[in-house]
Scaffold this motif. Sequence first.
Motif: not given
Length: 150
Positions: A56-79
């Motif tokens: 939630t803090e990362l999403a807020r700091a990056e100016g994106v929604s929590q669902p969008n950050m969750t998707q992004l983190v999931t992709r980065m986690e897979r990588a």
Amino acid sequence: MDSRTLKASEVSPEELMTAVERIVRYVRHSATAGGLSTAASSALGRLGREGPSRLTELARAEGVSQPNMTQLVTRMERAALVRRTADSRDGRGVLVEATDLGLEVFGQRRTERTQALQQLIEELTASEQHAVTLALPALARAIQDRQARS
């Protein structure tokens, strides 16, 4: 006086903003390590600089929604660039942190951006180089001071 040298009064705030946007775009696009999107690069950079963060803090700091950050983190986690770990301060919470590979990619991207900026600066006259090396840190301090006040 060099024909490229301008007085501060000859440059409008809009022209300064255009210049900043061009510089940022140029430097960002010069970083290709990891093949990351701008959003992934920004989030990984923040984790590399600031350490683990709640989603939630990362999403807020990056100016994106929590669902969008969750998707992004999931992709980065897979990588294998980030991992989720339990928050030792709050067992219910999860932290996102850069992995060793993520930190390596972050470092490579920073090196690429630094080299791109250095090459641009080397194309300037000596007086322009001096002005840039004074102005950029001054602007960074102003940002830091403003953030500290808010």
